[in-house]
Design an enzyme around this catalytic site. Structure first.
Site, PDB file in Angstrom:
ATOM      1  N   HIS A  65      26.314  -1.355   9.693  1.00  0.00           N
ATOM      2  CA  HIS A  65      26.803  -1.228   8.319  1.00  0.00           C
ATOM      3  C   HIS A  65      25.629  -1.079   7.349  1.00  0.00           C
ATOM      4  O   HIS A  65      24.576  -1.693   7.521  1.00  0.00           O
ATOM      5  CB  HIS A  65      27.660  -2.445   7.931  1.00  0.00           C
ATOM      6  CG  HIS A  65      29.077  -2.330   8.428  1.00  0.00           C
ATOM      7  ND1 HIS A  65      29.882  -3.424   8.649  1.00  0.00           N
ATOM      8  CD2 HIS A  65      29.828  -1.240   8.731  1.00  0.00           C
ATOM      9  CE1 HIS A  65      31.077  -3.025   9.075  1.00  0.00           C
ATOM     10  NE2 HIS A  65      31.059  -1.697   9.143  1.00  0.00           N
ATOM     11  N   ASP A  67      24.801  -2.086   4.396  1.00  0.00           N
ATOM     12  CA  ASP A  67      24.100  -3.190   3.705  1.00  0.00           C
ATOM     13  C   ASP A  67      23.072  -3.863   4.617  1.00  0.00           C
ATOM     14  O   ASP A  67      22.212  -4.601   4.142  1.00  0.00           O
ATOM     15  CB  ASP A  67      25.098  -4.220   3.116  1.00  0.00           C
ATOM     16  CG  ASP A  67      26.078  -4.771   4.141  1.00  0.00           C
ATOM     17  OD1 ASP A  67      26.395  -4.066   5.110  1.00  0.00           O
ATOM     18  OD2 ASP A  67      26.537  -5.926   3.956  1.00  0.00           O
ATOM     19  N   HIS A  68      23.142  -3.579   5.919  1.00  0.00           N
ATOM     20  CA  HIS A  68      22.181  -4.158   6.861  1.00  0.00           C
ATOM     21  C   HIS A  68      21.133  -3.137   7.321  1.00  0.00           C
ATOM     22  O   HIS A  68      20.213  -3.496   8.053  1.00  0.00           O
ATOM     23  CB  HIS A  68      22.907  -4.714   8.092  1.00  0.00           C
ATOM     24  CG  HIS A  68      23.806  -5.872   7.771  1.00  0.00           C
ATOM     25  ND1 HIS A  68      23.553  -7.163   8.187  1.00  0.00           N
ATOM     26  CD2 HIS A  68      24.940  -5.937   7.029  1.00  0.00           C
ATOM     27  CE1 HIS A  68      24.501  -7.966   7.729  1.00  0.00           C
ATOM     28  NE2 HIS A  68      25.361  -7.238   7.030  1.00  0.00           N
TER      29      HIS A  68
HETATM   30 ZN   LIG Z   1      29.218  -5.614   8.213  1.00  0.00          ZN
END
Ligand SMILES: [Zn+2]
Length: 318
Positions: A65, A67-68
């Site tokens: 994802h 945001d990571h």
């Molecule tokens: Zn996630």
């Protein structure tokens, strides 16, 4: 590992107080560090710490994802621009390699050091399994429960302390002196009078183990429990307050209560809550009481873990 630095503790998007997820594990001596997840802006957070990109050796990505991961191509590029030549290992879910390669291709970015990519295949980690080891450090990995392949990591560092059995040496007329050091360093020691002694007979080894576990995005997961069994520190996502269980399940995330449950079942010593939804940015006026675990904490039995709410740039000694 000797120290943890939380570089980003928000979930999904940055806020004025918290950046998106990233975590540094720092090793002494030398300040080599490992990075866990790399949200956008992580390299700027690193600038606010004492970390040096030249000392970054391993990167672990829990899941793909954005945001990571949005910070990773930029961080790798900056590391190159700084003239770092030391290679880096990158561990992450299958697909991370094409994400990085395409990014570098489209942006015409040249990375002047070698990157060793280790794709994490879910099938191998349906239960905790060894991912990587070097000298006295082992990294275990296990699949968690998210709406995309997501993994937790347990880092175990063995420290061997050698203590000289002084009385035993005095008994055979070997007084303290530089020769004692040889017993710690060499397998056998030859004395001036010709005697040859086996070091292991005069040295007692004490092994201490430090264990830190990082669980990225997940709902309550049995694998998180077995992976973090007995850890000195568990860093677990806690996107929502305990009241928001339904929201958490719908978005495949954990509540504060879920993270505490994992920590208690695994008998960890300390739990750090991270990946906190921006809705709680103003903790005092947040829609649900995120910090009510503090009251709960007081009611828990003495064998419950110490609970910490992570903040950006917070450092924890291990
Ligand atoms: Zn996630």
């Amino acid at each position: 590992m000797d120290k943890i630095i939380f570089l980003g503790t928000s979930a999904g998007m940055p806020t004025l107080k918290r950046n998106v997820p990233a975590l540094a594990m720092v090793f002494k001596p030398g300040d080599e560090f490992w990075l866990f997840d790399c949200g956008e802006g992580t390299q700027r957070q690193i600038l606010q710490s004492n970390l040096k990109l030249s000392r970054l050796s391993n990167i672990f990505i829990s899941h793909l994802h954005g945001d990571h991961t949005f910070g990773l191509p930029g961080l790798l590029a900056t590391r190159g621009l700084l003239g770092v030549k030391k290679s880096v290992n990158i561990f992450g879910p299958v697909g991370l390699d094409s994400y990085l390669n395409n990014n570098m291709d489209y942006t015409r970015t040249h990375i002047p050091y070698s990157q060793h990519l280790f794709p994490i295949e879910k099938e191998r980690f349906l239960a905790p399994n060894l991912l990587w080891e070097k000298e006295n450090i082992s990294v275990y990995c296990a699949a968690l429960n998210h709406n995309i392949d997501s993994f937790g990591f347990a880092i175990i560092k063995k420290h061997i302390q050698k203590n000289i059995l002084i009385d035993k040496l005095l008994d055979i007329n070997i007084p303290p002196g530089p020769i004692y050091k040889k017993f710690k360093e060499d397998e056998t020691v030859e004395l001036e009078d010709g005697r040859i002694l086996k070091s292991s007979d005069f040295v007692k080894e004490t092994i201490t183990i430090k264990k830190v576990c990082y669980c990225g995005d997940t709902t309550f997961s049995k694998n998180a429990v077995s992976l973090s069994e007995g850890a000195d520190l568990l860093i677990h996502e806690a996107t929502f307050s305990t009241h928001c269980k339904e929201k958490a399940i719908r978005s495949f995330h954990s509540t504060v209560g879920d993270a505490i449950e994992v920590a208690r079942l695994a008998k960890v010593k300390k739990l750090a809550l991270t990946h906190i939804s921006p809705r709680y940015d103003d903790l005092a006026n947040s829609p649900e009481k995120y910090t009510e675990f503090r009251e709960l904490d007081e009611k828990l039995s003495s064998d419950s873990p110490e609970i910490i709410l992570a903040e950006d740039l917070m450092e924890l000694e291990i």
